[in-house]
Write a protein that holds these residues in place. Structure first.
Motif, mmCIF file in Angstrom:
data_model
loop_
_atom_site.group_PDB
_atom_site.id
_atom_site.type_symbol
_atom_site.label_atom_id
_atom_site.label_comp_id
_atom_site.label_asym_id
_atom_site.label_seq_id
_atom_site.Cartn_x
_atom_site.Cartn_y
_atom_site.Cartn_z
ATOM 1 N N TYR A 67 0.857 -1.184 0.000
ATOM 2 C CA TYR A 67 0.000 0.000 0.000
ATOM 3 C C TYR A 67 0.894 1.235 0.000
ATOM 4 O O TYR A 67 2.006 1.200 0.522
ATOM 5 N N LEU A 68 0.379 2.330 -0.553
ATOM 6 C CA LEU A 68 1.151 3.571 -0.652
ATOM 7 C C LEU A 68 0.356 4.751 -0.115
ATOM 8 O O LEU A 68 -0.870 4.761 -0.155
ATOM 9 N N GLN A 69 1.110 5.762 0.334
ATOM 10 C CA GLN A 69 0.516 7.023 0.745
ATOM 11 C C GLN A 69 1.519 8.134 0.469
ATOM 12 O O GLN A 69 2.709 7.977 0.734
ATOM 13 N N VAL A 70 1.037 9.250 -0.072
ATOM 14 C CA VAL A 70 1.886 10.415 -0.311
ATOM 15 C C VAL A 70 1.484 11.498 0.686
ATOM 16 O O VAL A 70 0.297 11.768 0.881
ATOM 17 N N ALA A 114 7.330 16.238 -1.436
ATOM 18 C CA ALA A 114 6.408 15.110 -1.265
ATOM 19 C C ALA A 114 7.193 13.928 -0.710
ATOM 20 O O ALA A 114 8.336 13.691 -1.103
ATOM 21 N N ALA A 115 6.568 13.207 0.203
ATOM 22 C CA ALA A 115 7.177 12.010 0.786
ATOM 23 C C ALA A 115 6.265 10.827 0.483
ATOM 24 O O ALA A 115 5.056 10.903 0.706
ATOM 25 N N LEU A 116 6.842 9.755 -0.026
ATOM 26 C CA LEU A 116 6.095 8.546 -0.360
ATOM 27 C C LEU A 116 6.328 7.516 0.733
ATOM 28 O O LEU A 116 7.475 7.209 1.075
ATOM 29 N N PHE A 117 5.231 6.990 1.294
ATOM 30 C CA PHE A 117 5.308 6.014 2.373
ATOM 31 C C PHE A 117 4.754 4.675 1.908
ATOM 32 O O PHE A 117 3.733 4.623 1.228
ATOM 33 N N ARG A 125 -0.125 1.405 11.119
ATOM 34 C CA ARG A 125 0.209 2.562 11.963
ATOM 35 C C ARG A 125 1.705 2.905 11.935
ATOM 36 O O ARG A 125 2.133 3.844 12.586
ATOM 37 N N HIS A 126 2.499 2.114 11.183
ATOM 38 C CA HIS A 126 3.939 2.346 11.124
ATOM 39 C C HIS A 126 4.415 2.378 9.669
ATOM 40 O O HIS A 126 5.141 1.481 9.224
ATOM 41 N N PRO A 127 4.035 3.412 8.918
ATOM 42 C CA PRO A 127 4.461 3.487 7.524
ATOM 43 C C PRO A 127 5.974 3.701 7.423
ATOM 44 O O PRO A 127 6.596 4.265 8.323
ATOM 45 N N VAL A 128 6.540 3.240 6.323
ATOM 46 C CA VAL A 128 7.975 3.363 6.076
ATOM 47 C C VAL A 128 8.181 4.356 4.934
ATOM 48 O O VAL A 128 7.600 4.200 3.862
ATOM 49 N N ARG A 129 9.017 5.370 5.185
ATOM 50 C CA ARG A 129 9.300 6.362 4.153
ATOM 51 C C ARG A 129 10.148 5.700 3.066
ATOM 52 O O ARG A 129 11.258 5.257 3.319
ATOM 53 N N GLU A 130 9.594 5.639 1.850
ATOM 54 C CA GLU A 130 10.284 5.026 0.721
ATOM 55 C C GLU A 130 11.147 6.035 -0.033
ATOM 56 O O GLU A 130 12.282 5.747 -0.363
#
Length: 141
Positions: A67-70, A114-117, A125-130
């Motif tokens: 899964y991704l989040q910006v 922009a940061a992609l997680f 609850r613990h996204p990783v910054r990609e």
């Protein structure tokens, strides 16, 4: 005549060696580790007038996360980066986006990135910054 025969044999042997080396190299590349492909970018206007609202957009993709989040981050005058907004969590295979409407309250230089997680699930609850994009600058006049 024996010189010609030897040269022909060497040529055939050389070709076989090259073909064998190329085959071995392709097997080695296929067995090597795979690297995730992806990118993240941010767009914003170069200038804005005091009192106006402008749009900052972040866009990213990565095939290595489930899964991704910006998220968009901003700062002014060299201060620390602060999170502005995060977009919706999306499944990989699609592209993640975040959009912020920013009101230019006072003059100066603003920076956005922009940061992609990457996340393991939609409720992680613990996204990783990609990845993090290069910052863009908005000059408010």
């Amino acid at each position: 005549m024996s010189g010609t025969k030897r040269t022909g044999t060497t040529t055939r042997g050389g070709r076989a060696a090259v073909i064998g080396a190329l085959g071995l190299a392709s097997v080695a590349l296929a067995a090597g580790p795979a690297f995730a492909k992806g990118d993240v970018e941010v767009t914003a206007p170069h200038t804005a007038r005091v009192g106006t609202t402008f749009t900052v957009t972040g866009h990213g993709d990565d095939d290595g996360a489930a899964y991704l989040q910006v998220c968009l981050e901003g700062r002014s005058s060299g201060s620390t980066w602060a999170r502005i907004i995060c977009g919706a969590v999306v499944e990989t295979g699609t592209e993640a986006e975040a959009t912020a409407h920013v009101k230019a309250a006072h003059g100066g230089v603003l920076e956005y990135r922009a940061a992609l997680f990457g996340l393991t699930g939609p409720d992680d609850r613990h996204p990783v910054r990609e990845r993090t994009s290069e910052p863009v600058t908005v000059e408010v006049r």
